[in-house]
Enzyme design. Sequence first.
Site, PDB file in Angstrom:
ATOM      1  N   GLU A 209      -0.185  -2.119  -7.068  1.00 61.36           N
ATOM      2  CA  GLU A 209      -1.325  -1.455  -7.690  1.00 61.36           C
ATOM      3  C   GLU A 209      -1.198   0.049  -7.505  1.00 61.36           C
ATOM      4  OE1 GLU A 209      -4.856  -4.797  -7.018  1.00 61.36           O
ATOM      5  OE2 GLU A 209      -4.817  -2.973  -5.798  1.00 61.36           O
ATOM      6  N   LYS A 211      -2.108   3.509  -6.268  1.00 58.56           N
ATOM      7  CA  LYS A 211      -2.884   3.993  -5.117  1.00 58.56           C
ATOM      8  C   LYS A 211      -3.506   5.332  -5.496  1.00 58.56           C
ATOM      9  CE  LYS A 211      -2.707   4.574  -0.115  1.00 58.56           C
ATOM     10  NZ  LYS A 211      -3.716   5.645  -0.096  1.00 58.56           N
ATOM     11  N   ARG A 216     -12.432   5.804  -0.708  1.00 59.58           N
ATOM     12  CA  ARG A 216     -12.680   4.363  -0.630  1.00 59.58           C
ATOM     13  C   ARG A 216     -14.183   4.099  -0.588  1.00 59.58           C
ATOM     14  NH1 ARG A 216      -9.326   0.479   2.284  1.00 59.58           N
ATOM     15  NH2 ARG A 216     -10.095  -1.619   1.813  1.00 59.58           N
ATOM     16  N   ARG A 231     -15.631   4.169   3.846  1.00 59.85           N
ATOM     17  CA  ARG A 231     -14.762   3.374   4.712  1.00 59.85           C
ATOM     18  C   ARG A 231     -15.226   3.414   6.161  1.00 59.85           C
ATOM     19  NH1 ARG A 231      -8.989   4.900   3.974  1.00 59.85           N
ATOM     20  NH2 ARG A 231      -8.680   3.672   5.858  1.00 59.85           N
ATOM     21  N   PHE A 300     -10.885  -2.641  -7.004  1.00 55.51           N
ATOM     22  CA  PHE A 300      -9.579  -3.270  -6.801  1.00 55.51           C
ATOM     23  C   PHE A 300      -9.636  -4.564  -5.996  1.00 55.51           C
ATOM     24  CE2 PHE A 300      -9.712   0.246  -3.616  1.00 55.51           C
ATOM     25  CZ  PHE A 300      -9.693  -0.507  -2.447  1.00 55.51           C
ATOM     26  N   ARG A 372      -5.708  -3.942  10.025  1.00 52.44           N
ATOM     27  CA  ARG A 372      -4.546  -3.423   9.318  1.00 52.44           C
ATOM     28  C   ARG A 372      -3.479  -4.506   9.319  1.00 52.44           C
ATOM     29  NH1 ARG A 372      -3.595   1.697   8.133  1.00 52.44           N
ATOM     30  NH2 ARG A 372      -5.095   2.433   9.700  1.00 52.44           N
ATOM     31  N   LYS A 378       1.385   0.116   1.894  1.00 48.28           N
ATOM     32  CA  LYS A 378       1.308   1.303   1.046  1.00 48.28           C
ATOM     33  C   LYS A 378       2.681   1.952   0.945  1.00 48.28           C
ATOM     34  CE  LYS A 378      -0.624   3.880   4.962  1.00 48.28           C
ATOM     35  NZ  LYS A 378      -1.786   4.648   5.459  1.00 48.28           N
TER      36      LYS A 378
END
Length: 507
Positions: A209, A211, A216, A231, A300, A372, A378
């Site tokens: 996707e 970025k 966020r 976030r 997303f 995470r 990423k």
Amino acid sequence: MLLHDVAITSMDVAATSSRLTKVARIAALLHRAAPDTQLVTIIVSWLSGELPQRHIGVGWAALRSLPPPAPQPALTVTGVDATLSKIGTLSGKGSQAQRAALVAELFSAATEAEQTFLLRLLGGELRQGAKGGIMADAVAQAAGLPAATVQRAAMLGGDLAAAAAAGLSGAALDTFTLRVGRPIGPMLAQTATSVHDALERHGGTTIFEAKLDGARVQIHRANDQVRIYTRSLDDVTARLPEVVEATLALPVRDLVADGEAIALCPDNRPQRFQVTASRFGRSVDVAAARATQPLSVFFFDILHRDGTDLLEAPTTERLAALDALVPARHRVDRLITSDPTDAANFLDATLAAGHEGVMAKAPAARYLAGRRGAGWLKVKPVHTLDLVVLAVEWGSGRRRGKLSNIHLGARDPATGGFVMVGKTFKGMTDAMLDWQTTRFHEIAVGPTDGYVVQLRPEQVVEVALDGVQRSSRYPGGLALRFARVVRYRADKDPAEADTIDAVRALY
């Protein structure tokens, strides 16, 4: 309970590198605080480096000149919390003077150890190695609960302090579930070195996707009520009317979704991150800002829809639900592939469109709120600069006794000096810390026993960064984003360091 008890525990935690010892020290303090839910909430927040009030309007400028410390501890935890709450409510004419007076009154009643603790807490510099997993383990130990139970409650409640207060008061943590209107910790991504690396780590096929370099946002809708969270779980609903309107236009009753708010140019290329970030300021004139800097929202991921939780659903199922609900103009570009060439072309096209890289999402990955995980990776290019170390701060926690946080300067050809553009303590290995502690003693200017050690501008360091943003904190008006040390350059003279113009070119 006295503030002194928390300050001493913080010092003890910072002084040890043992995870077990850190957990035990914090757990002992929490056990003493239980079952007082207010006390537990405050302690967990503070030792996590946060304030329950989140923002109270006190910056480093208000903390530069402190009164002499009190000889004996007298401040209570709840009393200090009440004072901080009072400071946070001040606004309008004369509020700055009132805030300064309350800060001075608070610090004059604090002992030296308490002043040090408060200074670092309010300045966002309480680095003692007690965040995240260590704090959750300490709560679990104090409450006699499995760590996984505490972590799940914190994840779904969006707040470890609230989970700690519940667990230490005997409440059942299984009541913490995904609830529309209550933000949860966002899923975070690990880093992949390339699209090929991402494909390999996801078993040969993955979902790429775009970025976006926006902000966020977590979007909650219950009937016609919409709440938007950052976030860090701050409520910014009133500042983002465009996101509210786009959410209300969706054919859904209840919704929890993940997305990105971003300011775009007329040609749909992204504005600089700072333009988007300016819309999130607490004092922004929303109507005026919307007229000159409108935001777009791109969804997303979807975590809940009309009574159905999707946290445990695989990525493919969540994206199918998203596609069925959100029109294409409000979704990020996406590619499902097992072909490295197609993936590389997608990355190139995304970068050419002005975005910062791509995300790779494993097709079978669950949504790991607040964690995470390798399910998200990423991939983005890395900028590097050769800068000069101007000063360094003594470390804490595992880095106690080491010179750690370095002040970075870019060369100014006009003056022959250096302009500070940021700090970092990221990317340093143990060997690097040992080396730089010795090296910086050699080039120190003046005493080395203070918190900040000034240096002769002789040592060049290569740093990686994600970009540059405007900042009033540094004299050059710019600050590095997510800077981390790559290596020290013994082969380079300070005269060969990158200039402030080179830094500006990345903006």
